[in-house]
Design a protein around this motif. Structure first.
Motif, mmCIF file in Angstrom:
data_model
loop_
_atom_site.group_PDB
_atom_site.id
_atom_site.type_symbol
_atom_site.label_atom_id
_atom_site.label_comp_id
_atom_site.label_asym_id
_atom_site.label_seq_id
_atom_site.Cartn_x
_atom_site.Cartn_y
_atom_site.Cartn_z
ATOM 1 N N ARG A 1 19.056 28.227 37.564
ATOM 2 C CA ARG A 1 17.736 27.931 36.992
ATOM 3 C C ARG A 1 17.391 28.921 35.884
ATOM 4 O O ARG A 1 16.915 28.540 34.810
ATOM 5 C CB ARG A 1 16.658 28.008 38.077
ATOM 6 C CG ARG A 1 16.595 26.835 39.018
ATOM 7 C CD ARG A 1 15.421 26.998 39.967
ATOM 8 N NE ARG A 1 14.139 26.938 39.266
ATOM 9 C CZ ARG A 1 13.030 27.557 39.657
ATOM 10 N NH1 ARG A 1 13.056 28.337 40.736
ATOM 11 N NH2 ARG A 1 11.913 27.433 38.975
ATOM 12 N N TYR B 1 19.449 30.696 34.049
ATOM 13 C CA TYR B 1 20.298 30.419 32.877
ATOM 14 C C TYR B 1 19.764 29.230 32.085
ATOM 15 O O TYR B 1 19.798 29.224 30.844
ATOM 16 C CB TYR B 1 21.735 30.146 33.312
ATOM 17 C CG TYR B 1 22.563 31.392 33.545
ATOM 18 C CD1 TYR B 1 22.620 32.403 32.585
ATOM 19 C CD2 TYR B 1 23.304 31.561 34.716
ATOM 20 C CE1 TYR B 1 23.386 33.541 32.788
ATOM 21 C CE2 TYR B 1 24.066 32.690 34.933
ATOM 22 C CZ TYR B 1 24.107 33.682 33.959
ATOM 23 O OH TYR B 1 24.860 34.811 34.164
ATOM 24 N N THR B 2 19.276 28.207 32.783
ATOM 25 C CA THR B 2 18.723 27.035 32.097
ATOM 26 C C THR B 2 17.530 27.432 31.246
ATOM 27 O O THR B 2 17.422 27.041 30.071
ATOM 28 C CB THR B 2 18.302 25.960 33.121
ATOM 29 O OG1 THR B 2 19.428 25.563 33.903
ATOM 30 C CG2 THR B 2 17.753 24.725 32.411
ATOM 31 N N TYR B 3 16.620 28.207 31.818
ATOM 32 C CA TYR B 3 15.441 28.635 31.072
ATOM 33 C C TYR B 3 15.812 29.489 29.867
ATOM 34 O O TYR B 3 15.097 29.498 28.853
ATOM 35 C CB TYR B 3 14.500 29.425 31.981
ATOM 36 C CG TYR B 3 13.752 28.587 32.993
ATOM 37 C CD1 TYR B 3 12.963 27.509 32.594
ATOM 38 C CD2 TYR B 3 13.825 28.877 34.360
ATOM 39 C CE1 TYR B 3 12.277 26.745 33.518
ATOM 40 C CE2 TYR B 3 13.135 28.126 35.293
ATOM 41 C CZ TYR B 3 12.357 27.054 34.869
ATOM 42 O OH TYR B 3 11.670 26.302 35.780
ATOM 43 N N LEU C 1 23.074 26.797 28.845
ATOM 44 C CA LEU C 1 23.258 25.570 29.606
ATOM 45 C C LEU C 1 24.657 25.443 30.205
ATOM 46 O O LEU C 1 24.815 24.900 31.308
ATOM 47 C CB LEU C 1 22.957 24.358 28.714
ATOM 48 C CG LEU C 1 21.538 24.310 28.133
ATOM 49 C CD1 LEU C 1 21.345 23.053 27.298
ATOM 50 C CD2 LEU C 1 20.497 24.367 29.234
ATOM 51 N N SER D 1 24.762 27.508 33.347
ATOM 52 C CA SER D 1 23.960 26.857 34.372
ATOM 53 C C SER D 1 24.685 25.653 34.951
ATOM 54 O O SER D 1 24.763 25.474 36.172
ATOM 55 C CB SER D 1 22.616 26.423 33.775
ATOM 56 O OG SER D 1 21.809 25.837 34.750
ATOM 57 N N GLN D 2 25.252 24.843 34.072
ATOM 58 C CA GLN D 2 25.980 23.649 34.517
ATOM 59 C C GLN D 2 27.163 24.015 35.398
ATOM 60 O O GLN D 2 27.407 23.375 36.436
ATOM 61 C CB GLN D 2 26.460 22.848 33.301
ATOM 62 C CG GLN D 2 27.212 21.572 33.668
ATOM 63 C CD GLN D 2 27.680 20.809 32.433
ATOM 64 O OE1 GLN D 2 27.150 21.001 31.327
ATOM 65 N NE2 GLN D 2 28.675 19.958 32.600
ATOM 66 N N ASN E 1 18.484 18.742 38.474
ATOM 67 C CA ASN E 1 18.738 19.858 37.561
ATOM 68 C C ASN E 1 19.977 19.618 36.706
ATOM 69 O O ASN E 1 19.990 19.944 35.515
ATOM 70 C CB ASN E 1 18.879 21.155 38.350
ATOM 71 C CG ASN E 1 17.542 21.640 38.884
ATOM 72 O OD1 ASN E 1 16.517 20.996 38.705
ATOM 73 N ND2 ASN E 1 17.544 22.772 39.562
ATOM 74 N N ASN F 1 18.963 17.116 34.125
ATOM 75 C CA ASN F 1 18.159 17.747 33.075
ATOM 76 C C ASN F 1 19.026 18.512 32.082
ATOM 77 O O ASN F 1 18.772 18.491 30.870
ATOM 78 C CB ASN F 1 17.141 18.701 33.698
ATOM 79 C CG ASN F 1 16.002 17.960 34.385
ATOM 80 O OD1 ASN F 1 15.720 16.805 34.058
ATOM 81 N ND2 ASN F 1 15.362 18.609 35.335
ATOM 82 N N ILE F 2 20.043 19.197 32.589
ATOM 83 C CA ILE F 2 20.945 19.938 31.694
ATOM 84 C C ILE F 2 21.647 18.981 30.733
ATOM 85 O O ILE F 2 21.732 19.237 29.522
ATOM 86 C CB ILE F 2 21.976 20.740 32.513
ATOM 87 C CG1 ILE F 2 21.292 21.936 33.181
ATOM 88 C CG2 ILE F 2 23.121 21.229 31.625
ATOM 89 C CD1 ILE F 2 22.168 22.680 34.143
#
Length: 266
Positions: free
Chosen positions: A199, A201-203, A207, A210-211, A229, A232-233
């Motif tokens: 999460r 890393y996404t913010y 990406l 995060s993925q 999530n 969303n990525i």
């Protein structure tokens, strides 16, 4: 055997021991309704024994009878004969009961006395931090957590709660660093910590990292949150087909979710 013992209690007169023994046995068997009746009987014979009160309170908590637990604890705390240990325990447990009822501000007030009695108690400081977190009282959260971490640098619950505070404050770099430290130094709920790290890393816009974390979690937990999530990525990466794949997986688990329905319409 329990029934035979219950029958024998009638011959014991006004003595708490047999009732307490049966109450504990029934509690271990999961017969909480009957256990509570026996705890009450034992307490009526020995109202001076705080041990019975605490066990009855625990039974109330297990059966979600929180108002009864609160009433019993407040009654106990009115006694002038309580020693320091019982005053500490009664206030701490009352704070727990209040927190379970969502009364976090009252819970914090009840924790003042235990803090005076045991100012270095890490569990107490964690309870304060948790209640303050619910109230979004960030300075108080930070103060309690930093105290714990000054005593034990790798305290897992304190580190995790600190990372969640950073996420709430949108300080995602500190959240990432705290979660990375927790993952590297402490073996504590690694799947949950990795999920929160993804999460962060996404913010931060990282990406791919995060993925990679989310995909590594797929063999262990296939949840709505994980699928959303990942979807969303892929949306953020403009990979609409892959995003739809994960949103549809999430929808199978939660068909009526408005969030998923909206994502599928994008």
């Amino acid at each position: 055997a329990v029934q035979a013992y219950l029958l024998s209690i009638d011959y014991c007169g006004a003595f708490f021991g047999p009732h307490l023994w049966v109450a504990r046995l029934l509690s271990k068997m999961g017969e909480m309704k009957s256990a509570i009746l026996m705890y009450k009987k034992a307490l009526s014979y020995a109202p001076y024994l705080s041990e019975i009160t605490f066990e009855l309170v625990d039974a109330f908590i297990q059966t979600q009878q929180l108002a009864n637990a609160e009433t019993l604890l407040r009654s106990l705390r009115k006694k002038n004969t309580l020693g320091h240990a019982d005053r500490f325990a009664s206030a701490s447990v009352l704070a727990k009961v209040l927190a379970l009822q969502g009364s976090h501000r009252e819970a914090l007030k009840e924790l003042n006395e235990p803090l005076i009695l045991r100012p270095a108690d890490q569990g107490l400081h964690l309870d304060i931090a948790l209640n303050a977190f619910a109230l979004k009282a960030w300075p108080e959260v930070e103060k309690s957590l930093f105290f714990i971490l000054s005593e034990e640098r790798t305290h897992p619950e304190a580190l995790y709660l600190l990372s969640q505070m950073y996420i709430e404050l949108r300080d995602f770099e500190k959240a990432r660093d705290t979660l990375s430290f927790l993952l590297d130094k402490v073996s504590w709920r690694p799947l949950e910590v990795r999920f929160q790290l993804a999460r962060a890393y996404t913010y931060l816009g990282e990406l791919d990292k995060s993925q990679a974390i989310y995909e590594a979690l797929l063999p262990f937990q296939r949840t709505v949150a994980l699928y959303i999530n990942l979807g969303n990525i892929h949306l953020l990466k403009n990979e609409k087909q892959a995003a739809r794949f994960y949103f549809e997986k999430a929808q199978k688990l939660s068909p009526d979710s408005p969030v998923i329905i909206n994502r599928l319409q994008e």
